[in-house]
Design an enzyme around this catalytic site. Structure first.
Site, short mmCIF file in Angstrom:
data_model
loop_
_atom_site.label_atom_id
_atom_site.label_comp_id
_atom_site.label_asym_id
_atom_site.label_seq_id
_atom_site.Cartn_x
_atom_site.Cartn_y
_atom_site.Cartn_z
N GLU A 20 -9.75 2.14 4.29
CA GLU A 20 -9.52 3.24 3.34
C GLU A 20 -10.84 3.71 2.73
O GLU A 20 -11.09 4.92 2.63
CB GLU A 20 -8.56 2.74 2.26
CG GLU A 20 -8.23 3.72 1.16
CD GLU A 20 -7.35 3.07 0.10
OE1 GLU A 20 -7.70 3.19 -1.09
OE2 GLU A 20 -6.34 2.43 0.47
N HIS B 167 -7.25 -3.28 5.31
CA HIS B 167 -6.66 -1.95 5.11
C HIS B 167 -7.46 -1.18 4.06
O HIS B 167 -7.83 -0.03 4.25
CB HIS B 167 -5.20 -2.10 4.67
CG HIS B 167 -4.60 -0.87 4.05
ND1 HIS B 167 -4.91 -0.47 2.75
CD2 HIS B 167 -3.72 0.04 4.52
CE1 HIS B 167 -4.24 0.63 2.47
NE2 HIS B 167 -3.51 0.96 3.52
N ASN B 168 -7.75 -1.84 2.93
CA ASN B 168 -8.48 -1.17 1.86
C ASN B 168 -9.92 -0.86 2.28
O ASN B 168 -10.47 0.17 1.89
CB ASN B 168 -8.47 -2.03 0.60
CG ASN B 168 -7.14 -1.98 -0.12
OD1 ASN B 168 -6.11 -1.68 0.48
ND2 ASN B 168 -7.14 -2.27 -1.40
N LYS C 59 -4.31 -6.72 4.13
CA LYS C 59 -4.35 -5.68 3.10
C LYS C 59 -5.80 -5.40 2.67
O LYS C 59 -6.17 -4.24 2.43
CB LYS C 59 -3.51 -6.09 1.88
CG LYS C 59 -3.57 -5.11 0.69
CD LYS C 59 -3.16 -3.69 1.07
CE LYS C 59 -2.82 -2.80 -0.10
NZ LYS C 59 -3.78 -2.73 -1.19
N SER D 209 0.82 -1.20 0.00
CA SER D 209 0.00 0.00 0.00
C SER D 209 0.86 1.25 0.00
O SER D 209 1.93 1.29 0.60
CB SER D 209 -0.92 0.02 1.23
OG SER D 209 -1.68 1.21 1.25
#
Length: 483
Positions: free
Chosen positions: A191, A187-188, A184, A129
């Site tokens: 986001e 994480h997205n 991940k 990222s």
């Protein structure tokens, strides 16, 4: 000629920038692209004067690498990854390593790790990222997969990753199989939530308070000097000040239909599968879906004669209320994300280090934020922490922000401003901190029409009962199902 330390397949912007980053840190990289002319273009342009080596076939790539060979795929997730793996495996030796640096769905990484281990190939699925700039100068890197591979790639991945102010690498081993890509994915999802929350704050300022772009830019600039200090707030400040060729703010000319690539959707799907109330992040995905119905929204707006009333009152006080509402909602976004990560870790026996995850997100990545250091501290102080909001630091913030948070959400509903994520975050916290919810009525209804049974408050948990509510339903109960 000295052979390469690592090979990278895929010369789109992320691949190119990671290669240049590796070169800057003293690693010799062999570059390959399916369209081989791009290799020459890269060597004659961005990589000119570097130690990067070009390869014009997969055989050439493999031949130019030191053993155990380390090959990183920076290609589109899905079938493309599998096709490259199928082509590479016959060329590799036992103990060689394949690294997938794309946004693969974690079940694919589970499958590939196991299948390749049976063939003697060590596989890593790593989240990367930070976008274009992060890849070039230091991304957040979240590797998982076959633990045997980690010692061989650790110097490279930690070398090129972002560093905290204490020079800690924003990269460490996450866990086996698909753990890296799962982290991940979350994480997205966070986001997605962060971006929607910021957009809701912007919308309140613009349509509710009638602020100019100069005023909004200054507001977000001030926000970034507080606990909201983060990459996304920082770039929002830049965006609000960027003028188009006609002198108007460029963002005013951008169509209000948000795109997505799927990782936010995956996060919501996995939350449903694992029974975690990921309300804010799921709402952020649905908000993008709603935005994409642009033509339908334009038509509906005509039929409903929709208008947004102006928000009355002191502008400075409202801005502070928005700041607090944004901060509290942002904390809930991270808290829900870590609830999902914890549940996955327990379900899949990944034994994840939650403080370590927060550290990996501290620098380089899109959701990097000042209070990620506080998240790491929270999990280091209490590794068994179930809900981030229960940590004293975050509990105090949530309680301090509560009045302003309610005020902003209530006013938005009153004047007609859509605010799905801030509202869902507040409702989640209200639900999570309520010791008796109305779900007893739902259980009664389920038992009434489907004999699904219920537990009693005056009996031990795990003991189920059925009532013949009408005298006609009988005493036979249905089976139960829990996610």
């Amino acid at each position: 000629m000295k052979k390469g330390d690592i090979g990278v397949i895929g010369l789109a912007v992320m691949g190119q920038n990671l290669i240049l980053n590796m070169n800057d840190h003293g690693f010799k990289v062999v570059a390959f692209n399916r369209t081989t002319s791009k290799v020459d273009d890269f060597l004659n342009d961005a990589a000119k004067g570097t130690d990067v080596i070009g390869a014009h076939s997969l055989e050439d790539l493999v031949e130019k690498l030191e053993t155990p060979r380390k090959i990183m795929l920076m290609v589109r997730a899905g079938d493309v990854v599998d096709k490259f793996i199928d082509k590479l495996v016959p060329l590799l030796d036992e103990g060689d390593i394949i690294i997938d640096g794309g946004n693969s769905n974690y079940p694919d990484t589970n499958r590939r790790t196991q299948e390749l281990a049976e063939k003697g190939i060590r596989y890593i699925g790593t989240g990367v990222s930070g976008g274009e700039e992060g890849a070039r100068f230091g991304p957040s890197i979240m590797p998982g997969g076959n633990p045997e591979a980690w010692p061989f790639v650790k110097p490279i991945l930690q070398g090129i990753s972002a560093k905290t102010d204490q020079n800690e690498p924003c990269c460490d081993w996450v866990g086996k199989n698909g753990a890296g890509h799962f982290v991940k994915m979350v994480h997205n999802g966070i986001e997605y939530g962060d971006m929607q929350l910021i957009s809701e704050a912007y919308h309140f300022m613009k349509e509710g308070l009638g602020m100019s772009y100069e005023e909004m830019q200054e507001a977000f600039k001030q926000f970034n000097t507080t606990e909201l200090d983060s990459y996304l707030v920082e770039i929002t400040t830049d965006i609000l000040g960027y003028k188009d060729e006609d002198g108007q703010p460029l963002v005013e000319h951008i169509l209000d239909a948000a795109g997505q690539k799927g990782t936010g959707k995956w996060t919501g799907i996995n939350a449903l599968d694992l029974g975690i109330p990921l309300t804010l992040i799921s709402e952020s995905v649905f908000a993008r879906c709603l935005s994409s119905l642009k033509d339908q929204r334009v038509e509906a707006a005509k039929h409903f004669n929709k208008q947004i009333d102006k928000v009355e009152g002191d502008k400075a006080q409202w801005l502070e209320a928005i700041r607090q509402a944004l901060l509290a909602s942002k904390i809930i976004s991270y808290a829900q994300g870590f609830m999902l990560i914890r549940e996955a870790s327990e379900q899949f026996n990944w034994d994840l280090n939650y403080g370590g995850v927060a550290l990996m997100w501290r620098g380089g990545c899109i959701i990097r934020s000042a209070f990620l250091g506080n998240i790491r501290d929270a999990y280091e102080n209490n590794p068994d922490l179930q809900f981030l909001g229960s940590d004293p630091y975050f509990k105090d913030i949530l309680e301090d922000c509560m009045s302003s948070w309610r005020k902003v959400v209530a006013k938005s509903i009153e004047v007609g401003l859509p605010m799905p994520c801030m509202a869902s975050a507040l409702t989640f916290l209200d639900g999570y901190t309520t010791d008796r919810l109305p779900a007893n009525m739902i259980q009664a209804q389920r038992d009434y029409f489907g004999a699904h049974t219920y537990e009693r408050t005056d009996k031990a948990r795990g003991e189920f009962f059925h009532t013949n509510w009408t005298g006609k339903g009988g005493n036979t109960a249905s089976t139960t199902y829990d996610v």
